[in-house]
Design a protein around this motif. Structure first.
Motif, PDB file in Angstrom:
ATOM      1  N   ASN A  90       0.836  -1.231  -0.074  1.00  0.00           N
ATOM      2  CA  ASN A  90       0.242   0.090  -0.032  1.00  0.00           C
ATOM      3  C   ASN A  90       0.616   1.297   0.413  1.00  0.00           C
ATOM      4  O   ASN A  90       1.890   1.143   0.280  1.00  0.00           O
ATOM      5  CB  ASN A  90      -0.933   0.138   1.469  1.00  0.00           C
ATOM      6  CG  ASN A  90      -2.039  -1.309   1.565  1.00  0.00           C
ATOM      7  OD1 ASN A  90      -2.352  -1.689   2.251  1.00  0.00           O
ATOM      8  ND2 ASN A  90      -2.799  -1.106   0.197  1.00  0.00           N
ATOM      9  N   SER A  92      -0.626   4.581   0.873  1.00  0.00           N
ATOM     10  CA  SER A  92      -0.839   5.543   1.269  1.00  0.00           C
ATOM     11  C   SER A  92      -1.690   4.750   2.617  1.00  0.00           C
ATOM     12  O   SER A  92      -2.593   4.094   2.273  1.00  0.00           O
ATOM     13  CB  SER A  92      -2.114   6.535   1.318  1.00  0.00           C
ATOM     14  OG  SER A  92      -3.868   5.926   0.718  1.00  0.00           O
ATOM     15  N   TRP A  94      -4.818   5.977   3.333  1.00  0.00           N
ATOM     16  CA  TRP A  94      -5.870   5.620   3.138  1.00  0.00           C
ATOM     17  C   TRP A  94      -6.534   3.966   2.706  1.00  0.00           C
ATOM     18  O   TRP A  94      -6.692   3.338   2.657  1.00  0.00           O
ATOM     19  CB  TRP A  94      -6.611   6.596   2.386  1.00  0.00           C
ATOM     20  CG  TRP A  94      -6.565   7.746   2.765  1.00  0.00           C
ATOM     21  CD1 TRP A  94      -5.862   8.653   2.492  1.00  0.00           C
ATOM     22  CD2 TRP A  94      -8.069   8.344   3.805  1.00  0.00           C
ATOM     23  NE1 TRP A  94      -7.005   9.761   3.485  1.00  0.00           N
ATOM     24  CE2 TRP A  94      -8.492   9.040   3.801  1.00  0.00           C
ATOM     25  CE3 TRP A  94      -9.269   7.101   4.009  1.00  0.00           C
ATOM     26  CZ2 TRP A  94      -8.947   9.547   4.815  1.00  0.00           C
ATOM     27  CZ3 TRP A  94     -10.058   8.015   4.535  1.00  0.00           C
ATOM     28  CH2 TRP A  94      -9.899   9.334   5.305  1.00  0.00           C
ATOM     29  N   GLN A  95      -5.441   3.478   1.526  1.00  0.00           N
ATOM     30  CA  GLN A  95      -5.686   2.582   0.999  1.00  0.00           C
ATOM     31  C   GLN A  95      -5.449   0.975   2.090  1.00  0.00           C
ATOM     32  O   GLN A  95      -6.183   0.020   2.095  1.00  0.00           O
ATOM     33  CB  GLN A  95      -4.287   1.586   0.472  1.00  0.00           C
ATOM     34  CG  GLN A  95      -4.428   3.200  -1.060  1.00  0.00           C
ATOM     35  CD  GLN A  95      -3.014   2.553  -1.268  1.00  0.00           C
ATOM     36  OE1 GLN A  95      -2.239   1.408  -1.412  1.00  0.00           O
ATOM     37  NE2 GLN A  95      -3.139   3.543  -2.472  1.00  0.00           N
ATOM     38  N   ILE A  97      -7.191   1.502   5.447  1.00  0.00           N
ATOM     39  CA  ILE A  97      -8.291   1.832   5.688  1.00  0.00           C
ATOM     40  C   ILE A  97      -9.243   0.863   5.247  1.00  0.00           C
ATOM     41  O   ILE A  97     -10.096   0.118   5.189  1.00  0.00           O
ATOM     42  CB  ILE A  97      -8.986   3.465   6.139  1.00  0.00           C
ATOM     43  CG1 ILE A  97      -7.903   3.901   6.904  1.00  0.00           C
ATOM     44  CG2 ILE A  97      -9.997   4.054   6.546  1.00  0.00           C
ATOM     45  CD1 ILE A  97      -7.876   5.521   7.104  1.00  0.00           C
ATOM     46  N   TYR A  98      -8.798   1.491   3.173  1.00  0.00           N
ATOM     47  CA  TYR A  98     -10.019   0.586   2.223  1.00  0.00           C
ATOM     48  C   TYR A  98      -9.625  -1.215   2.764  1.00  0.00           C
ATOM     49  O   TYR A  98     -10.778  -2.092   2.919  1.00  0.00           O
ATOM     50  CB  TYR A  98      -9.786   0.748   1.675  1.00  0.00           C
ATOM     51  CG  TYR A  98      -9.465   2.380   0.751  1.00  0.00           C
ATOM     52  CD1 TYR A  98     -10.713   3.313   1.827  1.00  0.00           C
ATOM     53  CD2 TYR A  98      -8.924   3.054  -0.094  1.00  0.00           C
ATOM     54  CE1 TYR A  98     -10.446   3.796   1.286  1.00  0.00           C
ATOM     55  CE2 TYR A  98      -8.847   4.079  -0.592  1.00  0.00           C
ATOM     56  CZ  TYR A  98     -10.060   4.747   0.344  1.00  0.00           C
ATOM     57  OH  TYR A  98      -9.799   6.323  -0.611  1.00  0.00           O
ATOM     58  N   TRP A 148     -11.836  -0.557  -3.717  1.00  0.00           N
ATOM     59  CA  TRP A 148     -11.317   0.881  -4.198  1.00  0.00           C
ATOM     60  C   TRP A 148     -10.090   0.452  -3.532  1.00  0.00           C
ATOM     61  O   TRP A 148      -9.460   1.470  -4.345  1.00  0.00           O
ATOM     62  CB  TRP A 148     -12.127   1.412  -3.065  1.00  0.00           C
ATOM     63  CG  TRP A 148     -11.801   2.530  -2.843  1.00  0.00           C
ATOM     64  CD1 TRP A 148     -11.181   3.758  -3.175  1.00  0.00           C
ATOM     65  CD2 TRP A 148     -12.933   3.677  -2.395  1.00  0.00           C
ATOM     66  NE1 TRP A 148     -11.087   4.964  -3.798  1.00  0.00           N
ATOM     67  CE2 TRP A 148     -12.243   4.556  -1.753  1.00  0.00           C
ATOM     68  CE3 TRP A 148     -13.861   3.448  -1.618  1.00  0.00           C
ATOM     69  CZ2 TRP A 148     -12.840   6.318  -2.357  1.00  0.00           C
ATOM     70  CZ3 TRP A 148     -14.621   4.951  -0.280  1.00  0.00           C
ATOM     71  CH2 TRP A 148     -13.419   6.358  -0.969  1.00  0.00           C
ATOM     72  N   GLU A 149      -9.364  -0.438  -2.968  1.00  0.00           N
ATOM     73  CA  GLU A 149      -8.086   0.080  -3.071  1.00  0.00           C
ATOM     74  C   GLU A 149      -7.176  -0.778  -3.536  1.00  0.00           C
ATOM     75  O   GLU A 149      -5.928  -0.205  -4.349  1.00  0.00           O
ATOM     76  CB  GLU A 149      -8.168  -1.742  -1.617  1.00  0.00           C
ATOM     77  CG  GLU A 149      -6.462  -1.880  -0.967  1.00  0.00           C
ATOM     78  CD  GLU A 149      -5.971  -3.315  -0.463  1.00  0.00           C
ATOM     79  OE1 GLU A 149      -5.015  -2.686   0.010  1.00  0.00           O
ATOM     80  OE2 GLU A 149      -7.002  -3.562  -0.350  1.00  0.00           O
ATOM     81  N   ARG A 152      -6.831   2.252  -6.041  1.00  0.00           N
ATOM     82  CA  ARG A 152      -6.142   3.261  -5.595  1.00  0.00           C
ATOM     83  C   ARG A 152      -4.304   2.498  -6.336  1.00  0.00           C
ATOM     84  O   ARG A 152      -3.263   3.335  -6.684  1.00  0.00           O
ATOM     85  CB  ARG A 152      -6.014   3.445  -4.619  1.00  0.00           C
ATOM     86  CG  ARG A 152      -7.244   4.292  -4.315  1.00  0.00           C
ATOM     87  CD  ARG A 152      -7.694   5.229  -5.616  1.00  0.00           C
ATOM     88  NE  ARG A 152      -7.003   6.135  -4.933  1.00  0.00           N
ATOM     89  CZ  ARG A 152      -6.487   7.834  -5.806  1.00  0.00           C
ATOM     90  NH1 ARG A 152      -7.167   7.455  -6.708  1.00  0.00           N
ATOM     91  NH2 ARG A 152      -5.088   8.478  -5.558  1.00  0.00           N
TER      92      ARG A 152
END
Length: 295
Positions: A90, A92, A94-95, A97-98, A148-149, A152
């Protein structure tokens, strides 16, 4: 060994789910497609829950539990492999978290599946329907966030085609499963029992392909380990350096191997040797040296 076992998990999970569905469908048809007490009036096609509430309830519970546990392990392994860098890491927070939400969604959906198999439609119809909704919504939410992950990740690792393939498979699962789930709910509320039952079986079989698709996510690990093993075999076949500098004697070739050493005496009394970097220079032969000076 571990690189192989990762992809076995989603394959095993999907096969357990498929075996359960086939066993239940075959059981109902070989019994002559009976009308179970849990079926509505005019309903000719049994729901999965109708079959699972009868004599196959232990099978329904056991195989649902095995499917859930092994499928959740696939999410955990995928998270761990990205964390350790064996899969595209990953880039970030956010990735991550996803990914975490996807894991939680899968766990919630799995709990819903186990509970709906325990609280059958005959004795606990209301709870059964609630847990059925939890099962469907949980896995759709999980698919949305893992999709979503991967979207990205695909931006940062365009060279990894596996990410794109997995993204499109999961996106198609979301769209198709969501459409089927809505149609299933609408048809059930309008008392189109037989059509709704067919859709439920289709949703269940489609879920098999979704679980099996996680095999693709572990392909880079399997391919990497296979490449390393193949490279080691090739090096050994070539007699690669084993660490002591003696494994490949050709790497230390010093000149012609005709039994003569550097510079030998000709019969005319002159020695062919190199002097001061001039390849063609020669000088009169010196007195015959001792044998030890030739080494």
């Amino acid at each position: 060994m571990w690189g192989i076992s990762y992809w076995i998990v989603p394959i095993f999970s999907s096969l357990v789910w498929l075996a359960m569905l086939i066993a239940m469908l075959v059981s109902w048809t070989t019994q002559g497609s009976p009308h179970y007490p849990s079926m509505n009036e005019g309903q000719r096609i049994a729901y999965i829950s109708d079959v699972g509430a009868q004599g196959l309830k232990p099978l329904f519970i056991a195989m649902s539990a095995v499917t859930v546990i092994t499928f959740d392990l696939a999410f955990v392994f995928e998270r761990w492999l990205r964390h350790t860098g064996k899969l595209a890491p990953n880039t970030s927070i956010w990735q991550k978290i996803y990914s975490g939400i996807a894991i939680v969604g899968a766990i919630v959906g799995g709990v819903g599946l186990i509970l709906l198999s325990i609280f059958d439609t005959v004795r606990h119809p209301r709870l059964h329907n609630v847990f059925l909704a939890v099962f469907i919504i949980g896995y759709i939410v999980s698919a949305i966030f893992i999709c979503w992950e991967y979207q990205r990740l695909g931006i940062h690792f365009r060279q990894h085609s596996v990410l794109r393939i997995s993204f499109w498979i999961k996106l198609n699962f979301i769209l198709i499963e969501l459409a089927l789930a809505i149609a299933f709910g609408v048809l059930g509320n309008q008392h189109h029992w037989n059509t709704a039952a067919v859709l439920e079986w289709v949703i269940a079989f489609f879920f098999f392909f979704y679980v099996a698709s996680f095999f693709i996510d572990f392909m880079p690990v399997l391919r990497s380990r296979h490449h390393q093993s193949r490279q080691t075999e090739m090096e050994m076949a070539r007699g690669g350096d084993m660490g002591d500098g003696a494994a490949n004697p050709e790497r230390y070739y010093r000149g012609p191997t005709n039994g003569h050493v550097d510079g030998y005496a000709n019969t005319n009394g002159y020695a062919n040797g190199y002097s001061n970097g001039n390849a063609n220079a020669y000088k009169p032969a010196e007195p015959a040296p001792l044998a030890s000076r030739n080494f």
